[in-house]
Enzyme design. Structure first.
Site, PDB file in Angstrom:
ATOM      1  N   HIS A  52     -16.066  -5.767   4.677  1.00 30.70           N
ATOM      2  CA  HIS A  52     -17.122  -6.650   4.178  1.00 30.70           C
ATOM      3  C   HIS A  52     -17.718  -7.437   5.329  1.00 30.70           C
ATOM      4  CE1 HIS A  52     -16.200  -6.040  -0.097  1.00 30.70           C
ATOM      5  NE2 HIS A  52     -14.915  -6.171   0.206  1.00 30.70           N
TER       6      HIS A  52
ATOM      7  N   GLU B 209     -21.987  -2.564  -1.609  1.00 31.34           N
ATOM      8  CA  GLU B 209     -22.557  -3.454  -2.621  1.00 31.34           C
ATOM      9  C   GLU B 209     -23.840  -4.099  -2.085  1.00 31.34           C
ATOM     10  OE1 GLU B 209     -19.347  -4.322  -1.347  1.00 31.34           O
ATOM     11  OE2 GLU B 209     -18.322  -2.963  -2.732  1.00 31.34           O
TER      12      GLU B 209
END
Length: 380
Positions: free
Chosen positions: A43, A129
């Site tokens: 991330h 995402e």
């Protein structure tokens, strides 16, 4: 029936002591518990509202000042491969992103790690995402199409034998590209794909050596595994050659009172924003982001201020928390995870979410029952 393979998951966030102490502690915990593999997330930022990362809500904020301060995963795995001489856990990323990272670079990183670990690297990969792409200028309207092209690109480079490769693609065209890195002892890293929807499951059937689903329900896991094996068969592959895996996050403690405290805490309840609206509706509630919200795929938590986040907390069904996480004392957790084994799961990657406890001391204390879970899972 062979026992479960067990992996340990680490969420790569920097601390006020630097990035090494936390990942080293998780790595040694995995070794002590007899885990087979060690995984890191990929991330650029958190999947929780950073506005809520304060000591009054979560004890870990005292040692992790910024929850969005994620470190680069391949660099951390390279560090582990070079500095840890104990044990021989497989190292993997769960999962990297085909949006913001060019697939040629991903292919290079995975093969490099495969050599450093002497053949014990896994490339976990998925669409990513919105929160890790759109804020950084990566177009997000067709993540699955981009993923499919990235997978075809990686395979084309690995299959090139070092010869020049040209390939038309809407996202990742190759123009006389070369990939001269060789596989370790004739084998490329395994590719484990995170896939939940029908199109992604078809892609996993075509490309995957292992599969991470999005579901947190054992019965749905079994159904999706059947769909995956059908997709593999349709692609002319051996459906039983794909490892059925799963990632589950554990909420445990030394007593039921400690478990209740973390289940009812603000940060844990806000984690359910990553669940799609259909999961909320199944528990009789509407997702605060709307009835059509897709969950983690579309959430940009950095835009949620503290007051808005607190207004969401009261709307979270408690049963949804208990579905999203594996909750309970060690024996309860093992019983719940055995249901996934009974529905076909063969490699279970677990993460300790005790770090989200409102009290730092109780967060640290949750490590002991968590290790008990790991050791008992090895016997399933």
């Amino acid at each position: 029936m062979p026992g479960l393979r067990i992996g340990v998951m680490h969420n790569t966030i920097n601390s006020k002591y630097g990035p090494k102490p936390l990942i080293q502690a998780d790595y040694l915990t995995g070794l002590a518990a007899g885990a087979d593999s060690f995984w890191v997330a990929d991330h650029l930022n958190s999947v929780l509202p950073s506005s809520m990362w304060k000591p009054k809500y979560v004890g870990a904020a005292k040692i992790i000042p910024k929850m969005d301060a994620h470190v680069e995963p391949w660099t951390m795995l390279g560090y582990l491969a070079g500095h840890n001489k104990l044990g021989r856990m497989t190292l993997g990323v769960a999962v990297t992103d085909t949006g913001r990272r060019n697939p040629a670079v991903t292919a290079q990183a995975a093969v490099t790690l495969h050599h450093l670990t002497r053949g014990r690297a896994i490339l976990g990969i998925g669409t990513g995402e919105r929160e890790g792409n759109e804020p950084y200028g990566v177009e997000w309207s067709k993540p699955v199409a981009r993923f499919e092209e990235a997978m075809a690109t990686i395979r084309a480079l690995w299959d090139s034998g070092g010869e020049l490769v040209s390939r038309e693609s809407a996202y990742f065209p190759l123009h006389n590209a070369t990939f001269a890195l060789t596989p370790y002892k004739g084998k490329w890293p395994e590719i484990w794909i995170a896939a939940h929807g029908p199109r992604m499951i078809r892609a996993a059937g075509r490309y995957a050596d292992g599969w991470f689903p999005g579901t947190t329900r054992a019965s749905e896991y079994g159904k999706q595994l059947n769909d995956l094996r059908t997709a593999a068969s349709d692609a002319g592959r051996d459906p039983m050659a794909i490892t059925p895996a799963g990632i589950r996050f554990i909420l445990t403690g030394r007593s039921q009172d400690e478990i209740d405290e973390i289940v009812d805490s603000e940060l844990v309840r806000l984690f359910t924003l990553n669940s799609p609206a259909t999961d909320w509706a199944r528990h009789g509630a509407e997702h605060p982001m709307g009835a059509d919200f897709k969950g983690v795929q579309d959430l940009v938590p950095q835009l949620i201020d503290e007051q808005t986040a607190l207004s969401f907390v009261s709307k979270v069904p408690r049963e949804l928390v208990k579905e999203l996480f594996v909750v309970g004392m060690p024996d309860d957790i093992v019983d719940q995870l055995a249901e996934f084994r009974d529905n076909g799961l063969r490699c279970l990657v677990v993460g300790n979410m005790g770090a989200l406890h409102p009290k730092l001391s109780k967060s640290a204390a949750a490590t002991t029952p968590y290790v008990k879970v790991l050791r008992r899972l090895k016997k399933l």
